[in-house]
Design a protein around this motif. Structure first.
Motif, mmCIF file in Angstrom:
data_model
loop_
_atom_site.group_PDB
_atom_site.id
_atom_site.type_symbol
_atom_site.label_atom_id
_atom_site.label_comp_id
_atom_site.label_asym_id
_atom_site.label_seq_id
_atom_site.Cartn_x
_atom_site.Cartn_y
_atom_site.Cartn_z
ATOM 1 N N VAL A 2 0.869 -1.180 0.000
ATOM 2 C CA VAL A 2 0.000 0.000 0.000
ATOM 3 C C VAL A 2 0.906 1.230 0.000
ATOM 4 C CG1 VAL A 2 -1.806 1.285 1.208
ATOM 5 C CG2 VAL A 2 -1.798 -1.228 1.279
ATOM 6 N N VAL A 3 0.836 2.016 -1.057
ATOM 7 C CA VAL A 3 1.667 3.212 -1.181
ATOM 8 C C VAL A 3 0.802 4.434 -0.890
ATOM 9 C CG1 VAL A 3 3.153 4.580 -2.683
ATOM 10 C CG2 VAL A 3 3.107 2.092 -2.918
ATOM 11 N N GLY A 4 1.147 5.148 0.180
ATOM 12 C CA GLY A 4 0.372 6.316 0.587
ATOM 13 C C GLY A 4 -0.508 5.993 1.773
ATOM 14 N N LEU A 5 -0.410 6.805 2.824
ATOM 15 C CA LEU A 5 -1.163 6.517 4.047
ATOM 16 C C LEU A 5 -1.985 7.722 4.492
ATOM 17 C CD1 LEU A 5 -1.501 4.041 5.827
ATOM 18 C CD2 LEU A 5 0.235 4.946 7.352
ATOM 19 N N GLY A 6 -2.745 8.276 3.529
ATOM 20 C CA GLY A 6 -3.721 9.301 3.873
ATOM 21 C C GLY A 6 -4.988 8.623 4.368
ATOM 22 N N PRO A 7 -6.103 9.350 4.429
ATOM 23 C CA PRO A 7 -7.366 8.751 4.886
ATOM 24 C C PRO A 7 -7.772 7.518 4.086
ATOM 25 C CG PRO A 7 -7.556 11.136 4.805
ATOM 26 C CD PRO A 7 -6.238 10.804 4.171
ATOM 27 N N SER A 8 -7.633 7.582 2.767
ATOM 28 C CA SER A 8 -8.012 6.432 1.948
ATOM 29 C C SER A 8 -7.050 5.273 2.142
ATOM 30 C CB SER A 8 -8.071 6.835 0.471
ATOM 31 O OG SER A 8 -6.846 7.428 0.071
ATOM 32 N N GLY A 9 -5.757 5.576 2.272
ATOM 33 C CA GLY A 9 -4.778 4.525 2.508
ATOM 34 C C GLY A 9 -5.019 3.802 3.813
ATOM 35 N N CYS A 10 -5.376 4.563 4.855
ATOM 36 C CA CYS A 10 -5.679 3.952 6.154
ATOM 37 C C CYS A 10 -6.878 3.021 6.050
ATOM 38 C CB CYS A 10 -5.956 5.039 7.192
ATOM 39 S SG CYS A 10 -4.501 6.002 7.657
ATOM 40 N N GLN A 11 -7.888 3.432 5.279
ATOM 41 C CA GLN A 11 -9.075 2.587 5.111
ATOM 42 C C GLN A 11 -8.711 1.288 4.411
ATOM 43 O OE1 GLN A 11 -12.578 3.283 6.016
ATOM 44 N NE2 GLN A 11 -12.409 1.093 5.728
ATOM 45 N N VAL A 12 -7.850 1.380 3.400
ATOM 46 C CA VAL A 12 -7.413 0.187 2.677
ATOM 47 C C VAL A 12 -6.639 -0.738 3.608
ATOM 48 C CG1 VAL A 12 -5.880 -0.644 0.850
ATOM 49 C CG2 VAL A 12 -7.390 1.288 0.410
ATOM 50 N N VAL A 13 -5.719 -0.177 4.389
ATOM 51 C CA VAL A 13 -4.914 -0.976 5.321
ATOM 52 C C VAL A 13 -5.814 -1.688 6.322
ATOM 53 C CG1 VAL A 13 -3.257 -0.839 7.224
ATOM 54 C CG2 VAL A 13 -2.801 0.371 5.086
#
Length: 201
Positions: free
Chosen positions: A41-52
């Motif tokens: 997962v590249v990028g840990l903004g709000p959407s990245g956190c949801q994916v994680v």
């Protein structure tokens, strides 16, 4: 706005796994085996956190790359593997274990950076599935040309979400929604008034 499309993106990712259960182990240019449960997962903004969070809840192993040092605090609390650095650099991807992931998800907001990272991952892993966030519809074809397997178009996804909410609201039997629906159907002139008024239902 970013969080709104994160759930559809997570659904796409989980749909991918449901269609491809039991990934076969395959050798790559580094001579190591592909691990079917590791997802980059590249990028840990709000959407990245949801994916994680969605991946972790599905017993997958998120491997995060982010350029913001503060992201390591989130990663430490989520038991996700975290790597600090620029994912467009081969050394960073290699250190994060790009050779051992079964899927890459890019949630970066900048389309130019997303294209750079996509090209690099595609060069290192020609057969890897890469799912990319597409912030604006005009960048969709560019991201696909850069090597994305799937680009989730935020503008189209947001439009669909808005349409679904509109339909859901109109189906609501609350007084406000009912009055809204009736206002266009039961309008008539009051003989004592030159303007329209709503008839009693």
């Amino acid at each position: 706005y970013m969080v709104a499309w994160a759930l559809p993106l997570s659904d796409r990712i989980l749909g991918f796994f449901s269609k491809n259960k039991g990934f076969p182990a395959s050798s790559d240019q580094w001579g190591r085996k592909e691990t079917s449960s590791r997802v980059l997962v590249v990028g840990l903004g709000p959407s990245g956190c949801q994916v994680v969070e969605t991946l972790a809840a599905s017993d997958m192993k998120p491997v995060i790359i982010d350029i913001n040092p503060k992201s390591r605090y989130y990663a430490s609390g989520s038991d996700a593997e975290f790597h600090l650095g620029d994912a467009s650099q081969e050394e960073v991807l290699a250190h994060a274990g790009i050779s051992r992931v079964c899927l890459a998800v890019l949630t970066l907001p900048d389309p130019g950076v997303s294209m750079q990272v996509t090209r690099m991952i595609r060069r290192l892993r020609p057969d890897l599935t890469i799912i990319v966030r597409c912030r604006y519809n005009r960048h969709f074809q560019d991201l696909m040309a850069a090597g994305a397997s799937l680009a989730v178009d935020e503008e189209i996804t947001m439009g669909k979400s808005l349409a679904d909410e509109i339909i859901r609201s109109l189906a609501d039997e609350s007084g406000t929604s009912l009055a809204c629906r009736l206002s266009g159907k039961n309008m008539k002139l009051n003989p004592q008034d030159s303007g329209p008024h709503q008839a009693n239902p």
